[in-house]
Design an enzyme around this catalytic site. Structure first.
Site, mmCIF file in Angstrom:
data_model
loop_
_atom_site.group_PDB
_atom_site.id
_atom_site.type_symbol
_atom_site.label_atom_id
_atom_site.label_comp_id
_atom_site.label_asym_id
_atom_site.label_seq_id
_atom_site.Cartn_x
_atom_site.Cartn_y
_atom_site.Cartn_z
ATOM 1 N N THR A 42 -0.622 7.654 -1.210
ATOM 2 C CA THR A 42 -1.961 7.582 -1.848
ATOM 3 C C THR A 42 -2.864 6.566 -1.146
ATOM 4 O O THR A 42 -4.071 6.554 -1.364
ATOM 5 C CB THR A 42 -1.827 7.156 -3.318
ATOM 6 O OG1 THR A 42 -1.269 5.831 -3.329
ATOM 7 C CG2 THR A 42 -0.933 8.089 -4.100
ATOM 8 N N ASP A 69 2.424 -11.243 10.083
ATOM 9 C CA ASP A 69 3.335 -11.277 11.231
ATOM 10 C C ASP A 69 3.160 -12.555 12.039
ATOM 11 O O ASP A 69 4.138 -13.136 12.526
ATOM 12 C CB ASP A 69 3.097 -10.058 12.137
ATOM 13 C CG ASP A 69 3.762 -8.807 11.582
ATOM 14 O OD1 ASP A 69 4.630 -8.931 10.692
ATOM 15 O OD2 ASP A 69 3.397 -7.707 12.022
ATOM 16 N N ARG A 109 0.845 -1.190 0.000
ATOM 17 C CA ARG A 109 0.000 0.000 0.000
ATOM 18 C C ARG A 109 0.889 1.251 0.000
ATOM 19 O O ARG A 109 1.724 1.416 0.879
ATOM 20 C CB ARG A 109 -0.892 0.000 1.248
ATOM 21 C CG ARG A 109 -2.104 0.893 1.013
ATOM 22 C CD ARG A 109 -2.725 1.347 2.275
ATOM 23 N NE ARG A 109 -3.279 0.272 3.081
ATOM 24 C CZ ARG A 109 -4.382 0.415 3.788
ATOM 25 N NH1 ARG A 109 -5.066 1.527 3.736
ATOM 26 N NH2 ARG A 109 -4.804 -0.552 4.552
#
Ligand code: URA
Length: 212
Positions: free
Chosen positions: A111, A206, A107
């Site tokens: 933006t 994770d 990501r």
């Protein structure tokens, strides 16, 4: 669940039990990874329920007979990096002839839009049913972008398989890709202000890779 959501929830008791174990914060990496793989296997079993069969002649030790085998539908599995990797082996265990593609999305911090950083697919992608896997369908941004990318690369038949979905993510996939069947193991309440699914299970990547 809102009436207008187009999603299949695969809520077999074994899946619900294993997902509850995964959600618990004290479940460690080894168990988390194994449980995700087991759930992916069970979900793949359900998703392939309508795969076409054909009849062949065989000979048992007792008699000749006709029996059914898979018609040979071509399948690909495409994990969205990195958390999607946690579902890959489960699906491939059920469909050993499947080819594997990879799509990497991050990501953009400015933006907040998903950006492709890696894409490697089987070369006959237009002939295969691609099962795209990503455990957490949160905003739906990366999964939607991955599906668009696969369509640009020629994919004609796509399935999206996630573990836990937020209603927001389901809406995005339904709106952007009404042609793509969506399968999940659970629909949770909402997204929080940090984009985590609530109650969810935390950061799936994770927890799979032990990078907490
Ligand atoms: N990705 C995750 O790993 N967990 C969430 O809750 C949302 C996105």
């Amino acid at each position: 669940m809102s009436e207008d959501m187009k999603v299949t929830v695969i809520d077999h008791p074994l899946i619900q039990h294993k997902l509850t174990l995964m959600r618990q914060k004290d479940t460690g990496t080894k168990d988390f990874r194994e449980l995700l793989e087991e759930i992916a296997m069970l979900m793949a079993y359900e998703i392939t329920r309508d795969f076409p069969l054909k009849e062949i002649e065989i000979e048992t030790p007792v008699a000749k007979c006709k029996a059914k085998v898979l018609e040979g539908k071509k399948v690909g599995v495409v994990p969205i990096l990195r958390a999607g990797l946690g579902m890959l082996n489960g699906v491939v265990n059920m469909i050993p002839a499947a080819r594997v593609g990879h799509v990497g999305m991050y990501r953009d911090p400015k933006t907040l839009k998903p950006v492709e950083y890696y894409c490697k697919l089987p070369n006959d992608v237009e002939e295969r049913t691609l099962i795209v896997v990503d455990p957490m369908l949160a905003t739906g941004g990366s999964a939607s972008a991955a599906l668009s990318l696969l369509k640009e690369k020629g994919a004609k038949s796509l399935i999206l398989m996630c573990l836990v979905a937020a209603p927001e993510g389901i809406k995005v996939i339904n709106e952007d890709h009404p042609d793509v069947p969506l399968y999940v193991a659970a629909i949770d309440e909402k997204l929080n202000e940090k984009g985590y699914i609530v109650p969810g299970l935390g950061d799936a990547g994770d927890r799979i890779f032990g990078t907490l």
